[in-house]
Design an enzyme around this catalytic site. Structure first.
Site, PDB file in Angstrom:
ATOM      1  N   GLU A   1       0.836  -1.202   0.000  1.00 19.81           N
ATOM      2  CA  GLU A   1       0.000   0.000   0.000  1.00 19.81           C
ATOM      3  C   GLU A   1       0.870   1.250   0.000  1.00 19.81           C
ATOM      4  O   GLU A   1       1.894   1.314   0.670  1.00 19.81           O
ATOM      5  CB  GLU A   1      -0.882  -0.022   1.248  1.00 19.81           C
ATOM      6  CG  GLU A   1      -1.750   1.210   1.429  1.00 19.81           C
ATOM      7  CD  GLU A   1      -2.475   1.220   2.766  1.00 19.81           C
ATOM      8  OE1 GLU A   1      -3.430   2.011   2.914  1.00 19.81           O
ATOM      9  OE2 GLU A   1      -2.095   0.443   3.664  1.00 19.81           O
TER      10      GLU A   1
ATOM     11  N   LYS B   1      -9.968   1.588  -2.908  1.00 20.33           N
ATOM     12  CA  LYS B   1     -10.387   1.148  -1.583  1.00 20.33           C
ATOM     13  C   LYS B   1     -11.800   1.636  -1.287  1.00 20.33           C
ATOM     14  O   LYS B   1     -12.126   2.796  -1.494  1.00 20.33           O
ATOM     15  CB  LYS B   1      -9.420   1.678  -0.527  1.00 20.33           C
ATOM     16  CG  LYS B   1      -9.650   1.112   0.863  1.00 20.33           C
ATOM     17  CD  LYS B   1      -8.600   1.637   1.845  1.00 20.33           C
ATOM     18  CE  LYS B   1      -8.793   1.015   3.230  1.00 20.33           C
ATOM     19  NZ  LYS B   1      -7.831   1.560   4.208  1.00 20.33           N
TER      20      LYS B   1
ATOM     21  N   CYS C   1      -5.207  -2.485   3.131  1.00 18.36           N
ATOM     22  CA  CYS C   1      -5.127  -2.176   4.558  1.00 18.36           C
ATOM     23  C   CYS C   1      -6.045  -3.111   5.341  1.00 18.36           C
ATOM     24  O   CYS C   1      -5.952  -4.324   5.233  1.00 18.36           O
ATOM     25  CB  CYS C   1      -5.460  -0.705   4.784  1.00 18.36           C
ATOM     26  SG  CYS C   1      -5.221  -0.114   6.475  1.00 18.36           S
TER      27      CYS C   1
END
Length: 545
Positions: free
Chosen positions: A291, A364, A414
């Site tokens: 990420e 995301k 995440c």
């Protein structure tokens, strides 16, 4: 003398101690892996006993809150590291932040304890009449159903934060066999039922009779049977191999978090990832980087660096997938900001990379409060931190997997892998007939939390997602734990944390849907609701007698 319900003050200390030990059961270390499930059930049974035997509903709530406040405070201690060491928040305020979060999260299981106690008022001391037999079963069922339902609410309310769900303590226990059927909340139900059934044995038997305590033994036998039923379930083949295995290189750059966003050191971090990705052997079809491996928006990056990445893709004849914040402009002229993963090859036009519009892209969808968006009324808190933050836009619920070789790779970023229900849409074919994902991949940056329990807890979460979906999962992280997990939840390979390196793996994609992938949380929520409704009706009839 002050009391805690009927118990002396030391009972409160005992609940705090049990809650603290409970916090150690969600990943190996400091406790060995073989002990996690057993210790989790034993410590939770302390809470089940004290809450179900509480003299008042309010006392059960308080006991549930104290136990879980201790558990969450210790189990989530690593948030202090991000707030204080990297966020620059004063240590007392950082401690207060962790404790405030723990206090809020503890409300959910505390409500579960109160519900279970209200539905099952304690029997008079020494009463073991035949009429009490249904309660001996209903009490642990209510405790488990209320616990499972409130765990689901904890995963849902205010975007949810279901870290330390008790199901994660059972990834290596027989209860894990229920994961592909009822998911993590079903596992939590069975674990809580086992704990409450065990707690039922602790209540002294009536001195008025010497007959064997058959009902309690039968309740424990039922709990044991449900736990052991996970073994045959685990032997069922829920998915099957599809296509040729995919050769993958996972990159762990180990860039110190304090340096990652430093403008003076940004280039050295990018260069380290370039060198690791460029290593000549072993060959890879897909190279995955963590990420925000590029910690600036893509249109601010020197075109020469983008060209260097394309050259690596050409040299390996590979797809490169990396985490990067994107700034893109829509047809309406509005700028959109997303935390994304993009995939590209040597043939991907440079302009697509600079504009953030490559064909392979995942945005995301489950954003971190205060980290990726600012909840209303909390700007003052954000202003106190020294953390690069943004108000990102959310991605769509279902986004196309990356087609690489014979496989379809669905990314998440995440802590999105904490929300198993949100990974399921990618497993199903799209409306246009595009196949569902055969491999899951998580890219994250746990450098915010140092070398703490967070790394091992996150790996345990990933293992449970593979059990629910019968899909392998790849984890590419900045500081660890970078790993490959097979479709049976076993870690096939991993890198040591806080060491730069690459992890070459061959991953077999899988197809087919588990019952959980088909139906999600609906079956387990139906079971939990049914138990509580039946108990509620019985409670009402009892009060009317």
């Amino acid at each position: 003398m002050m009391t805690f319900g009927r118990a002396p003050r030391w009972a409160l200390v005992g609940l705090v101690a049990a809650g603290a030990v409970h916090a150690m059961t969600f990943a190996p270390g400091p406790l060995p892996v073989w002990s996690l499930a057993l210790v989790e059930i034993l410590t939770l049974s302390c809470l089940a006993y004290t809450s179900l035997e509480a003299p008042r509903v309010a006392t059960a709530f308080l006991r549930g809150w104290v136990f879980n406040f201790a558990s969450y405070s210790l189990g989530l201690y690593w948030i202090f590291v991000s707030l204080h060491h990297y966020g620059g928040l004063a240590a007392p305020l950082a401690v207060a932040g962790v404790l405030a979060l723990a206090a809020f999260l503890a409300l959910f299981p505390a409500v579960a304890c109160a519900i279970a106690r209200w539905l099952n008022p304690p029997l008079p001391s020494g009463e073991d009449a035949p009429s009490s037999w249904p309660r001996l079963l209903m009490a642990p069922l209510c405790f488990a159903a209320a616990w499972g339902l409130l765990e689901w609410l904890r995963a849902t309310v205010l975007t949810g934060f279901p870290w330390l769900n008790i199901g994660y303590a059972h990834v290596d226990s027989p209860i894990a066999g229920w994961a592909p059927v009822l998911g993590v909340h079903g596992m939590a139900f069975f674990a809580a039922f086992a704990a409450a059934a065990l707690a039922g044995l602790w209540r002294p038997q009536s001195l008025k009779t010497d007959r064997p305590d058959v009902p309690r033994n039968l309740v424990c036998a039922l709990a044991l049977l449900l736990v052991l039923a996970g073994w045959p379930l685990a032997s069922i083949t829920w998915s099957r191999p599809t296509g040729e295995p995919l050769r993958v290189r996972l990159v762990q750059g180990n860039v110190e978090q304090s340096q990652k966003f430093d403008p003076q050191l940004l280039e050295s971090g990018i260069q380290r990832h370039l060198e690791l990705a460029a290593l000549p052997t072993p060959a890879a079809q897909l190279i995955i980087l963590p990420e925000t491996v590029l910690p600036i928006f893509q249109d601010r990056l020197d075109p020469a660096i983008w060209q260097a990445w394309r050259s690596i893709a050409e040299r390996h004849s590979a797809v490169i997938a990396m985490g990067v914040p994107l700034r893109t402009r829509g047809a309406d002229g509005r700028d959109s900001f997303t935390n994304s993963v993009i995939g590209f090859t040597a043939e991907t036009p440079l302009e697509q990379l600079r504009s953030g519009t490559p064909a392979l892209r995942y945005d995301k969808q489950h954003l971190v409060p205060w980290g990726e968006y600012v909840p209303p009324g909390f700007r003052w808190f954000i202003d106190m931190l020294n953390i690069p933050l943004g108000d990102f836009d959310r991605g769509a619920e279902r986004q196309p997997p990356f087609h690489v070789g014979d496989q379809y790779v669905a990314f998440n970023i995440c802590y999105e892998d904490l929300f198993g229900i949100e990974l399921l849409p990618a497993l199903h074919p799209s409306d246009n007939g595009e196949p569902g994902a055969t491999i899951l991949a998580n890219v994250s940056n746990l450098g915010w939390f140092g070398n703490t329990w967070a790394l091992r807890q996150h790996l345990q979460i990933g293992r449970l997602r593979t059990l629910e979906t019968a899909r392998p999962m790849l984890a590419a992280t900045n500081t660890g734990i970078t790993a490959a997990i097979d479709a049976q939840g076993q870690v096939a390979a991993q890198l040591p944390p806080h060491q730069a390196g690459i992890l070459p793996v061959s991953v077999q994609g899988m197809t087919g849907l588990t019952p959980y992938a088909h139906w999600g949380d609906k079956p387990v929520l139906g079971i939990l609701a049914l138990i509580l409704v039946v108990a509620g009706i019985a409670r009402r009839r009892q009060r009317n007698l």
